[in-house]
Design an enzyme around this catalytic site. Sequence first.
Site, PDB file in Angstrom:
ATOM      1  N   GLU A   1      -4.745   4.507   5.729  1.00 40.36           N
ATOM      2  CA  GLU A   1      -4.090   4.036   4.460  1.00 40.36           C
ATOM      3  C   GLU A   1      -4.395   5.244   3.697  1.00 40.36           C
ATOM      4  OE1 GLU A   1      -5.896   0.260   1.140  1.00 40.36           O
ATOM      5  OE2 GLU A   1      -5.575   0.543   3.360  1.00 40.36           O
ATOM      6  N   ARG A  35       0.623  -1.799  -0.246  1.00 40.03           N
ATOM      7  CA  ARG A  35       0.276  -0.087  -0.312  1.00 40.03           C
ATOM      8  C   ARG A  35       0.841   0.986  -0.176  1.00 40.03           C
ATOM      9  NH1 ARG A  35      -2.168  -3.695  -1.224  1.00 40.03           N
ATOM     10  NH2 ARG A  35      -4.695  -4.382  -0.434  1.00 40.03           N
ATOM     11  N   SER A  74     -11.381   0.821   3.235  1.00 41.53           N
ATOM     12  CA  SER A  74     -10.194   0.826   4.543  1.00 41.53           C
ATOM     13  C   SER A  74      -9.590   1.513   5.014  1.00 41.53           C
ATOM     14  CB  SER A  74      -9.531  -1.106   4.385  1.00 41.53           C
ATOM     15  OG  SER A  74     -10.389  -2.418   3.731  1.00 41.53           O
TER      16      SER A  74
END
Length: 366
Positions: free
Chosen positions: A358, A177, A258
């Site tokens: 995130e 990520r 998320s």
Amino acid sequence: MKRRDVGSLFAGARVAESVPLAPLTTLRVGPVARTLVTCDTTDQVVGVLRELDDRARNGDCGPVLVFAGGSNVVIGDALADLTVVRVANDRVTIDGNLVRAEAGAVWDEVVVAAIERGLGGLECLSGIPGSAGATPVQNVGAYGVEVSDVITRVRLLDRSTGEVSWVPAADLSFGYRTSVLKQADGLALPAVVLEVEFALDASGRSAPLRYGELTAALGMNSGERGEPRAVRDAVLALRARKGMVLDAADHDTWSVGSFFTNPVVAPEIYERLAAQTGESVPHYPAPDGVKLAAGWLLERAGFGKGYPGDPHARCRLSSKHALALTNRGGATAADVMVLARTVRDGVRDVFGITLKPEPVLVGCAL
């Protein structure tokens, strides 16, 4: 909203003043931008940013935020004098197994275009909101696949020099990520993605399937490859059950997806966690340790779906997926940050593991 025609001042791009940003993001929070510049072509993106960056270096411009789909960003309520450059160049070209998508192309439309041409590799990334240009920044991934698996190169605008060049994937430092393109502060981007090139599989089969929930849904074994359309359908069904397919009528989808990444910890931390909980802890191998399931940690720390359970709370965890912080209507970025801090601190207090956000946080912080 006031609109004005500035001619060649911003390379012919569309310019509007006093624009609320909340409707332009999937979380639906944010301030009112002083100026919104929408760029429909790559030339406009380059011309506008060169102009704004020159002004900023001379002290003649306030903060500049660049985004496209607004699906992975939380913009602080109090940001003042903000100029937003919205990247809307959206051409997609396919030559053999090579797909080139301009940064503003809707990501799921890129996935569909590839599948319609019989190309495999993107199907597990179906249904992810946002733009093609955001995918290398975040190294977007889902259901056992990361976009870095198929990216060959990215066309970038260097903000410091104004130069445009293709940069090979090997130079982008892809990780879980993240990439060299991702910055904690979305106002300090050193480079802006203009276009992304993907090399896909022309055999008519999907990428190898490795995510247990997906293989079970398809009745396949780990490592097998399916028909891309069938894999896409299964992924969309799984995402919909978790509130991860955008639906304006469903507040469970008013989110950035998320909110926390799955933490990667040392093996001894995983072993301690297993002993502490007395349970089989979901985990996955990672290059630099053991990857844990952030959603599992949240729920075991007392933050279940729908937390805090108050029907009047403007920001709550999704009723379908504990990792999604959702706007139930009228929430602010400050409300989101309060809930995010509560969850992060609670997991840390129970398990000694600090979760990391995130999305890109602009003008706000945990």
